[in-house]
Design a protein around this motif. Structure first.
Motif, PDB file in Angstrom:
ATOM      1  N   VAL A 127       0.836  -1.205   0.000  1.00  0.00           N
ATOM      2  CA  VAL A 127       0.000   0.000   0.000  1.00  0.00           C
ATOM      3  C   VAL A 127       0.873   1.257   0.000  1.00  0.00           C
ATOM      4  O   VAL A 127       0.596   2.232  -0.719  1.00  0.00           O
ATOM      5  CB  VAL A 127      -0.961   0.000   1.211  1.00  0.00           C
ATOM      6  CG1 VAL A 127      -1.768   1.288   1.246  1.00  0.00           C
ATOM      7  CG2 VAL A 127      -1.900  -1.199   1.138  1.00  0.00           C
ATOM      8  N   GLY A 128       1.935   1.246   0.795  1.00  0.00           N
ATOM      9  CA  GLY A 128       2.845   2.386   0.834  1.00  0.00           C
ATOM     10  C   GLY A 128       3.499   2.649  -0.508  1.00  0.00           C
ATOM     11  O   GLY A 128       3.678   3.806  -0.918  1.00  0.00           O
ATOM     12  N   VAL A 133       4.069   6.032  -5.476  1.00  0.00           N
ATOM     13  CA  VAL A 133       4.105   6.137  -6.940  1.00  0.00           C
ATOM     14  C   VAL A 133       3.047   7.119  -7.444  1.00  0.00           C
ATOM     15  O   VAL A 133       3.282   7.887  -8.383  1.00  0.00           O
ATOM     16  CB  VAL A 133       3.887   4.750  -7.586  1.00  0.00           C
ATOM     17  CG1 VAL A 133       3.724   4.874  -9.090  1.00  0.00           C
ATOM     18  CG2 VAL A 133       5.047   3.822  -7.267  1.00  0.00           C
ATOM     19  N   ALA A 134       1.888   7.105  -6.804  1.00  0.00           N
ATOM     20  CA  ALA A 134       0.770   7.941  -7.264  1.00  0.00           C
ATOM     21  C   ALA A 134       0.781   9.339  -6.660  1.00  0.00           C
ATOM     22  O   ALA A 134      -0.105  10.154  -6.960  1.00  0.00           O
ATOM     23  CB  ALA A 134      -0.553   7.250  -6.926  1.00  0.00           C
ATOM     24  N   ALA A 135       1.780   9.655  -5.815  1.00  0.00           N
ATOM     25  CA  ALA A 135       1.778  10.912  -5.063  1.00  0.00           C
ATOM     26  C   ALA A 135       1.693  12.139  -5.970  1.00  0.00           C
ATOM     27  O   ALA A 135       2.426  12.253  -6.956  1.00  0.00           O
ATOM     28  CB  ALA A 135       3.025  11.000  -4.193  1.00  0.00           C
ATOM     29  N   LEU A 138       2.861  16.616  -1.268  1.00  0.00           N
ATOM     30  CA  LEU A 138       3.819  16.195  -0.251  1.00  0.00           C
ATOM     31  C   LEU A 138       3.169  15.311   0.808  1.00  0.00           C
ATOM     32  O   LEU A 138       3.778  14.340   1.276  1.00  0.00           O
ATOM     33  CB  LEU A 138       4.448  17.425   0.407  1.00  0.00           C
ATOM     34  CG  LEU A 138       5.622  17.170   1.359  1.00  0.00           C
ATOM     35  CD1 LEU A 138       6.749  16.436   0.649  1.00  0.00           C
ATOM     36  CD2 LEU A 138       6.126  18.488   1.947  1.00  0.00           C
ATOM     37  N   ALA A 139       1.914  15.616   1.181  1.00  0.00           N
ATOM     38  CA  ALA A 139       1.230  14.816   2.213  1.00  0.00           C
ATOM     39  C   ALA A 139       1.064  13.373   1.753  1.00  0.00           C
ATOM     40  O   ALA A 139       1.280  12.427   2.529  1.00  0.00           O
ATOM     41  CB  ALA A 139      -0.136  15.432   2.522  1.00  0.00           C
ATOM     42  N   MET A 140       0.690  13.171   0.505  1.00  0.00           N
ATOM     43  CA  MET A 140       0.512  11.825  -0.048  1.00  0.00           C
ATOM     44  C   MET A 140       1.850  11.089  -0.100  1.00  0.00           C
ATOM     45  O   MET A 140       1.943   9.890   0.207  1.00  0.00           O
ATOM     46  CB  MET A 140      -0.093  11.935  -1.450  1.00  0.00           C
ATOM     47  CG  MET A 140      -0.660  10.654  -2.009  1.00  0.00           C
ATOM     48  SD  MET A 140      -1.521  10.990  -3.570  1.00  0.00           S
ATOM     49  CE  MET A 140      -1.940   9.305  -4.054  1.00  0.00           C
ATOM     50  N   LEU A 141       2.894  11.812  -0.466  1.00  0.00           N
ATOM     51  CA  LEU A 141       4.237  11.227  -0.541  1.00  0.00           C
ATOM     52  C   LEU A 141       4.702  10.748   0.830  1.00  0.00           C
ATOM     53  O   LEU A 141       5.191   9.616   0.980  1.00  0.00           O
ATOM     54  CB  LEU A 141       5.214  12.265  -1.096  1.00  0.00           C
ATOM     55  CG  LEU A 141       6.652  11.797  -1.338  1.00  0.00           C
ATOM     56  CD1 LEU A 141       6.725  10.920  -2.572  1.00  0.00           C
ATOM     57  CD2 LEU A 141       7.581  13.004  -1.482  1.00  0.00           C
ATOM     58  N   ILE A 142       4.534  11.601   1.852  1.00  0.00           N
ATOM     59  CA  ILE A 142       4.970  11.255   3.199  1.00  0.00           C
ATOM     60  C   ILE A 142       4.126  10.125   3.773  1.00  0.00           C
ATOM     61  O   ILE A 142       4.648   9.222   4.451  1.00  0.00           O
ATOM     62  CB  ILE A 142       4.914  12.489   4.132  1.00  0.00           C
ATOM     63  CG1 ILE A 142       5.879  13.583   3.655  1.00  0.00           C
ATOM     64  CG2 ILE A 142       5.231  12.094   5.574  1.00  0.00           C
ATOM     65  CD1 ILE A 142       7.339  13.205   3.732  1.00  0.00           C
ATOM     66  N   LEU A 143       2.817  10.114   3.503  1.00  0.00           N
ATOM     67  CA  LEU A 143       1.954   9.047   3.994  1.00  0.00           C
ATOM     68  C   LEU A 143       2.397   7.695   3.445  1.00  0.00           C
ATOM     69  O   LEU A 143       2.438   6.691   4.181  1.00  0.00           O
ATOM     70  CB  LEU A 143       0.494   9.313   3.619  1.00  0.00           C
ATOM     71  CG  LEU A 143      -0.519   8.249   4.065  1.00  0.00           C
ATOM     72  CD1 LEU A 143      -0.496   8.076   5.583  1.00  0.00           C
ATOM     73  CD2 LEU A 143      -1.924   8.598   3.583  1.00  0.00           C
ATOM     74  N   LEU A 209      10.353   4.597  -7.052  1.00  0.00           N
ATOM     75  CA  LEU A 209       9.455   4.270  -5.946  1.00  0.00           C
ATOM     76  C   LEU A 209       8.603   3.041  -6.268  1.00  0.00           C
ATOM     77  O   LEU A 209       8.315   2.226  -5.392  1.00  0.00           O
ATOM     78  CB  LEU A 209       8.558   5.465  -5.618  1.00  0.00           C
ATOM     79  CG  LEU A 209       9.265   6.741  -5.138  1.00  0.00           C
ATOM     80  CD1 LEU A 209       8.251   7.829  -4.810  1.00  0.00           C
ATOM     81  CD2 LEU A 209      10.143   6.462  -3.929  1.00  0.00           C
ATOM     82  N   GLY A 210       8.213   2.890  -7.518  1.00  0.00           N
ATOM     83  CA  GLY A 210       7.361   1.776  -7.907  1.00  0.00           C
ATOM     84  C   GLY A 210       8.054   0.435  -7.864  1.00  0.00           C
ATOM     85  O   GLY A 210       7.410  -0.598  -7.588  1.00  0.00           O
TER      86      GLY A 210
END
Length: 534
Positions: A127-128, A133-135, A138-143, A209-210
């Motif tokens: 999930v991470g 990959v889809a970020a 910045l919030a999505m990237l860090i999550l 990242l993927g």
């Protein structure tokens, strides 16, 4: 159980209990350890992928435009171009999440077993990876990075313990280090993917990242396929299944003596009330093991290696290399890490943990001092780039340092804590080890670029000082543990010149009569113990 005798001599080897067939590596136990150890791929990949992605221009423009502007500023100090706390949080958030997750993972491992914990790690990794990959912000990237960190906490809790519990004692070091080999392979793979992805515009960072999805799938499969350890099955009163698993692991039907030892150890652990394992952990009798659970991962982080792994591209950029050359240099160091780990697998159960750590501390100290001198002499005044000779020498020293570290402090800081604790506190103790490791990983990841800016070349001398402390601690306080069955490890501490004063001689229903000769060295290497177990 009848009388059983064992003996631990200066080599740290425990003689087999009468009736127990000498341990061997069977194809089944090797394949089981290999699959479980593959969880280290994700750990190694995550150690380096953020550093490589973070110097890609498209990534910086999208998420950290102020850092990108500093990078382009020709007047900016080599050491300070990436000094930004929010920027460092991208790397360090992985370890902050891991240290918070580890205690949940410890409880899960004890209640549901190692393979369930591995499965949960694989799901969080997957999930991470998708979120990263889809970020789009910045919030999505860090999550996504936080979820990867939670998976890391779960994997590092379960895998070393799993390997130690299923491996034959005489080969425990080598088989446990399959985890470390996979970490090294993950490091090499991450550096290589970053180098290739840097040529892909504008979505190379998404590719990097993927590719974390590959090791995420591997550990998920391990959680689905692997069997639970005999120790866990006995604790859950699944005795027939425990015997079948033990037969498959040992490759012969003569497993009753070992099985009975495990049953007795489990009974002792249950009498000590596993629900109070954290309180039991900090009793005086466990002081030697708890000290190691804190000290070894602390020293592992302050050796300076993880600073090189996290921020290798930035380190080479500080030396004046371009983006491509910096990423290529990390590929070279990643390949050396694999070689160093593989070599260590073949010598860990022969040379022993302590000897290797002492030799490694000396070599790593020398490398750090030399690197600090090179930077201090070469980059000063208006000079912003190492000479060609100095740059090559720096890369060679970094390679030597990384290779030695990956054959010593890197894997041993996981191996030794996983094999020294009694069963009643083993999961709790591993949580302490993982927590300490991740806490100081977080501190290093969050502060290194700022320390590099503040200390400049002195940062290498800072780590060299800690390497001196590490070697001194190992010489005086770390005994040899190679070849000693896990449930006999208490006698190693009773033999040690310093730790024997802390150990409770009568441990539950397990009594020992000890005959000791005075130790002639700080490690107690010449102390012999004659053990009789009732």
């Amino acid at each position: 159980m009848g009388m059983a005798a064992g003996y631990i001599d200066g080599s740290g080897i425990s003689s087999p209990t009468p009736g127990r067939q000498p341990p061997t590596i069977t194809p089944y136990v090797f394949l089981t350890c290999l699959l479980a150890g593959s969880g280290g791929l994700m750990y190694g990949y995550d150690l380096v992928v953020a550093g490589g992605v973070s110097i890609m221009e498209e990534f910086l423009i999208k998420f950290y435009p102020s850092v990108y502007r500093n990078k382009q500023d020709a007047k900016q100090d080599n050491y300070c171009k990436y000094d930004n706390q929010v920027f460092q949080l991208y790397t360090s958030s992985l370890y902050l999440a891991a240290l918070l997750a580890t205690f949940i993972a410890g409880s899960l491992t004890r209640k549901r077993g190692h393979r369930t914990t591995m499965l949960m790690a694989g799901i969080m990794f997957s999930v991470g990876t998708i979120l990263g990959v889809a970020a789009e912000n910045l919030a999505m990237l860090i999550l996504g990075r936080v979820l990867l960190g939670c998976g890391l906490g779960f994997a590092n809790q379960a895998i070393p313990l799993y390997l130690s519990e299923i491996a034959p004692s005489n080969y425990r070091g080598g088989l446990n280090m399959l985890f470390s080999i996979n970490i090294a392979l993950g490091i090499f793979g991450g550096n290589l993917v970053n180098y290739l992805a840097s040529h892909i515009h504008p979505w190379g960072w998404r590719f990097s990242l993927g590719m974390a999805g590959v090791p995420a799938i591997t550990i998920t499969l391990a959680g689905l396929i692997l069997v639970d350890t005999p120790t866990f099955l006995i604790r859950k009163n699944r005795h027939d299944q425990a015997k079948r698993v033990l037969e498959k692991l040992r490759g012969h039907p003569n497993i009753i003596p070992e099985y009975e030892d495990l049953v007795k150890a489990t009974e002792i652990a249950e009498k000590l009330e596993a629900s109070r394992s954290f309180r039991n952990l900090f009793r005086t009798r466990n002081a030697p093991q708890v000290t190691m659970a804190f000290a070894l991962p602390f020293f592992q982080q302050f050796s300076g290696n993880d600073a090189i792994l996290f921020y290798g591209p930035f380190l080479f950029k500080a030396a004046g290399l371009g983006d491509q050359a910096s990423l290529y240099s990390t590929v070279v160091t990643g390949s050396v890490a694999v070689v160093g780990t593989v070599i260590s697998v073949f010598i860990v159960d022969r040379a022993g943990r302590r000897t290797i750590l002492l030799a490694a501390s000396v070599v790593m100290f020398s490398c750090m001092v030399a690197i600090g001198i090179i930077f201090g002499v070469e980059i000063r005044g208006s000079v912003t780039k190492l000479s060609k000779v100095a740059s090559g020498f720096e890369l060679a020293l970094v390679c030597l340092f990384v290779g030695v570290y990956k054959g010593s402090w890197g894997p041993f800081a996981w191996l030794i804590p996983s094999e020294i604790f009694p069963q009643d506190i083993r999961s709790a103790a591993q949580s302490v080890t993982v927590f300490t490791n991740m806490l100081f990983k977080f501190i290093i990841a969050q502060t290194f670029l700022s320390m590099l800016c503040a200390f400049k070349f002195g940062i290498f001398l800072f780590f060299a000082g800690w390497l001196f402390v590490m070697g001194t601690f190992t010489f005086f306080f770390l005994p040899e543990t190679k070849g000693v069955p896990i449930d006999d490890m208490i006698h190693v501490w009773r033999a040690h010149w310093f730790w024997r004063s802390f150990v409770d001689v009568g441990r539950g229903s397990k009594m020992a009569s000890l005959e000791m000769k005075p130790s002639t060295s700080p490690s107690g290497l010449h102390t012999a113990i004659s053990i009789e177990r009732q």
